[in-house]
Design a protein around this motif. Sequence first.
Motif, PDB file in Angstrom:
ATOM      1  N   ARG A  51       0.820  -1.209   0.000  1.00  6.40           N
ATOM      2  CA  ARG A  51       0.000   0.000   0.000  1.00  6.40           C
ATOM      3  C   ARG A  51       0.852   1.256   0.000  1.00  6.40           C
ATOM      4  NH1 ARG A  51      -3.410  -2.740   4.816  1.00  6.40           N
ATOM      5  NH2 ARG A  51      -4.514  -4.299   3.536  1.00  6.40           N
ATOM      6  N   LEU A  52       1.897   1.279   0.820  1.00  2.30           N
ATOM      7  CA  LEU A  52       2.764   2.460   0.862  1.00  2.30           C
ATOM      8  C   LEU A  52       3.521   2.626  -0.451  1.00  2.30           C
ATOM      9  CD1 LEU A  52       4.158   2.152   4.509  1.00  2.30           C
ATOM     10  CD2 LEU A  52       2.551   3.867   3.647  1.00  2.30           C
ATOM     11  N   MET A  53       3.974   1.523  -1.027  1.00  3.05           N
ATOM     12  CA  MET A  53       4.691   1.603  -2.303  1.00  3.05           C
ATOM     13  C   MET A  53       3.765   2.129  -3.391  1.00  3.05           C
ATOM     14  SD  MET A  53       7.727   1.050  -3.489  1.00  3.05           S
ATOM     15  CE  MET A  53       7.771   2.308  -4.725  1.00  3.05           C
ATOM     16  N   GLY A  54       2.557   1.623  -3.447  1.00  2.00           N
ATOM     17  CA  GLY A  54       1.607   2.083  -4.450  1.00  2.00           C
ATOM     18  C   GLY A  54       1.249   3.544  -4.269  1.00  2.00           C
ATOM     19  N   LEU A  55       1.026   3.961  -3.019  1.00  2.00           N
ATOM     20  CA  LEU A  55       0.689   5.363  -2.766  1.00  2.00           C
ATOM     21  C   LEU A  55       1.849   6.273  -3.138  1.00  2.00           C
ATOM     22  CD1 LEU A  55      -1.159   7.538  -1.690  1.00  2.00           C
ATOM     23  CD2 LEU A  55      -0.318   7.049   0.627  1.00  2.00           C
ATOM     24  N   GLY A  56       3.071   5.886  -2.775  1.00  2.00           N
ATOM     25  CA  GLY A  56       4.234   6.715  -3.114  1.00  2.00           C
ATOM     26  C   GLY A  56       4.408   6.861  -4.615  1.00  2.00           C
ATOM     27  N   GLN A  57       4.308   5.768  -5.346  1.00  2.00           N
ATOM     28  CA  GLN A  57       4.437   5.836  -6.800  1.00  2.00           C
ATOM     29  C   GLN A  57       3.322   6.679  -7.425  1.00  2.00           C
ATOM     30  OE1 GLN A  57       4.514   1.633  -7.748  1.00  2.00           O
ATOM     31  NE2 GLN A  57       6.743   1.629  -7.935  1.00  2.00           N
ATOM     32  N   THR A  58       2.133   6.581  -6.874  1.00  2.00           N
ATOM     33  CA  THR A  58       1.027   7.387  -7.390  1.00  2.00           C
ATOM     34  C   THR A  58       1.276   8.867  -7.161  1.00  2.00           C
ATOM     35  OG1 THR A  58      -0.524   5.571  -6.961  1.00  2.00           O
ATOM     36  CG2 THR A  58      -1.450   7.759  -7.263  1.00  2.00           C
TER      37      THR A  58
ATOM     38  N   SER B 278       7.965  11.805  -0.137  1.00  2.00           N
ATOM     39  CA  SER B 278       9.134  11.432   0.670  1.00  2.00           C
ATOM     40  C   SER B 278       8.700  10.873   2.021  1.00  2.00           C
ATOM     41  CB  SER B 278      10.043  12.646   0.865  1.00  2.00           C
ATOM     42  OG  SER B 278      10.569  13.088  -0.374  1.00  2.00           O
ATOM     43  N   ALA B 279       7.670  11.487   2.615  1.00  2.00           N
ATOM     44  CA  ALA B 279       7.186  10.986   3.897  1.00  2.00           C
ATOM     45  C   ALA B 279       6.653   9.564   3.765  1.00  2.00           C
ATOM     46  CB  ALA B 279       6.093  11.922   4.430  1.00  2.00           C
ATOM     47  N   VAL B 280       5.986   9.285   2.659  1.00  2.00           N
ATOM     48  CA  VAL B 280       5.462   7.932   2.442  1.00  2.00           C
ATOM     49  C   VAL B 280       6.612   6.938   2.293  1.00  2.00           C
ATOM     50  CG1 VAL B 280       4.162   6.473   0.844  1.00  2.00           C
ATOM     51  CG2 VAL B 280       3.307   8.746   1.432  1.00  2.00           C
ATOM     52  N   PHE B 281       7.659   7.324   1.542  1.00  2.00           N
ATOM     53  CA  PHE B 281       8.779   6.397   1.334  1.00  2.00           C
ATOM     54  C   PHE B 281       9.604   6.228   2.611  1.00  2.00           C
ATOM     55  CE2 PHE B 281       8.174   7.673  -3.210  1.00  2.00           C
ATOM     56  CZ  PHE B 281       7.792   6.422  -3.649  1.00  2.00           C
ATOM     57  N   ARG B 282       9.690   7.269   3.440  1.00  2.00           N
ATOM     58  CA  ARG B 282      10.374   7.099   4.727  1.00  2.00           C
ATOM     59  C   ARG B 282       9.585   6.139   5.624  1.00  2.00           C
ATOM     60  NH1 ARG B 282      11.705  12.649   4.006  1.00  2.00           N
ATOM     61  NH2 ARG B 282       9.796  13.297   5.109  1.00  2.00           N
ATOM     62  N   GLN B 283       8.260   6.234   5.562  1.00  2.00           N
ATOM     63  CA  GLN B 283       7.438   5.303   6.325  1.00  2.00           C
ATOM     64  C   GLN B 283       7.617   3.883   5.800  1.00  2.00           C
ATOM     65  OE1 GLN B 283       3.270   6.292   6.228  1.00  2.00           O
ATOM     66  NE2 GLN B 283       2.714   4.837   7.845  1.00  2.00           N
ATOM     67  N   LEU B 284       7.740   3.759   4.485  1.00  2.00           N
ATOM     68  CA  LEU B 284       7.973   2.442   3.891  1.00  2.00           C
ATOM     69  C   LEU B 284       9.324   1.891   4.310  1.00  2.00           C
ATOM     70  CD1 LEU B 284       7.390   0.115   1.945  1.00  2.00           C
ATOM     71  CD2 LEU B 284       8.154   1.583   0.069  1.00  2.00           C
ATOM     72  N   GLU B 285      10.356   2.740   4.325  1.00  2.00           N
ATOM     73  CA  GLU B 285      11.689   2.287   4.722  1.00  2.00           C
ATOM     74  C   GLU B 285      11.706   1.865   6.184  1.00  2.00           C
ATOM     75  OE1 GLU B 285      16.199   3.766   3.729  1.00  2.00           O
ATOM     76  OE2 GLU B 285      14.851   5.222   4.689  1.00  2.00           O
ATOM     77  N   ALA B 286      10.956   2.577   7.023  1.00  2.00           N
ATOM     78  CA  ALA B 286      10.887   2.199   8.432  1.00  2.00           C
ATOM     79  C   ALA B 286      10.142   0.870   8.609  1.00  2.00           C
ATOM     80  CB  ALA B 286      10.196   3.297   9.237  1.00  2.00           C
TER      81      ALA B 286
END
Length: 376
Positions: free
Chosen positions: A190-197, A211-219
């Motif tokens: 879900r986070l990957m899809g939202l970030g790419q969108t 960036s906030a979404v991808f930082r959340q994904l990395e965490a």
Amino acid sequence: MMFVTAAILLTVLVAFAVSLPLLRRRQRADAGGQGVDPVYRAQLREIEHEHELGTLDDVAYGAARAEIGRRLIAAEALRKTAGERHADGLSRHPWALAVGVLAVLAAAGSLYMLIGTPGATDLPLSARLNAPEPELAVLIAQVERHLAQNPDDVDGWDVIAPVYLRDNRLQPARDAYENAIRTGGPSVERLMGLGQTLVALNAGVVDGQASAVFRQLEALSPGNLDARFYLALADEQAGDHRVALDRFVALQEALPENAGGREVVMKHITFNRSRLDEAQGIGPSEQDIEAAASLSREQRAEMIEGMVQGLAMRLNDEPDDVDGWMRLIRSYAVLGDTDAAKAAVDEALAFFGKGTAKAGQIEALAAELSLSGSRS
């Protein structure tokens, strides 16, 4: 069978509408010809009335009467000729033409019965939605209808969100991913899809929200390669080339040897390193290289000696500088001195030793610049 019945009725009506003019054509032609005689007779009565009143003398009256008579005879002859042509033409056998039209329509109906599906039932939207194997558009409509009635169904949002993204329906994709996260919590997908969108909505720019979404994904998924790439790209786009370079270099080292994205990462490494070189005034800038490319061979050689000699001498004294070697190799390659670029590749590999991470960076740059066939 309602469709078949309606089609038959329409066919009969069309056949009747087409055939009726063929049957009436001769009658209309005769009626049109008979309409000429009363016109001229009315003109004769008019000139006789004027003659009686004295407004038309005898000479003028005689000439007008003769002209009207001539026109009446000519019109009658024309009417008879047209009637004969009409009788010799299509209207001579109007029933044959009508039968021909009906035969064509009957043949079409028979062909439909052979290769068509007259027994097929009607399929309104509700029936298509509930079909055992509905088409994709119908499936999407089915899920949308379900979500409209059940907005907290996380499975439905998980199904529809990637479909929207694949079809480039970006705003619905964003809403779907946000609803999926709202109802089911954050996940890698879900986070990957939202970030790419979000990146696609912003024309490829990784803004603060993405960036906030991808930082959340990395965490949530430490070491996630996709998240690391987008965060490095965000630093690059923000102009923080040092951090971007470090991120891309670390990402390159983490990528498998056969990963398809290694070339893309290498291009970003080269780009950020060149920006740092220009900012530090080390080695030739892009403007210097473009200017040198337009010079003669002798002038270019002098310019290369002036710009690159200091860097080459420093590398002889301090060879443990992979960034310096890559600047030197790129400078030689862009200026067209392939032999010098290959020699620099060989010297750098000899110092760092093949198989090391720094040697891997040198080899990647050599491959990018088509210098893999060095003189080692």
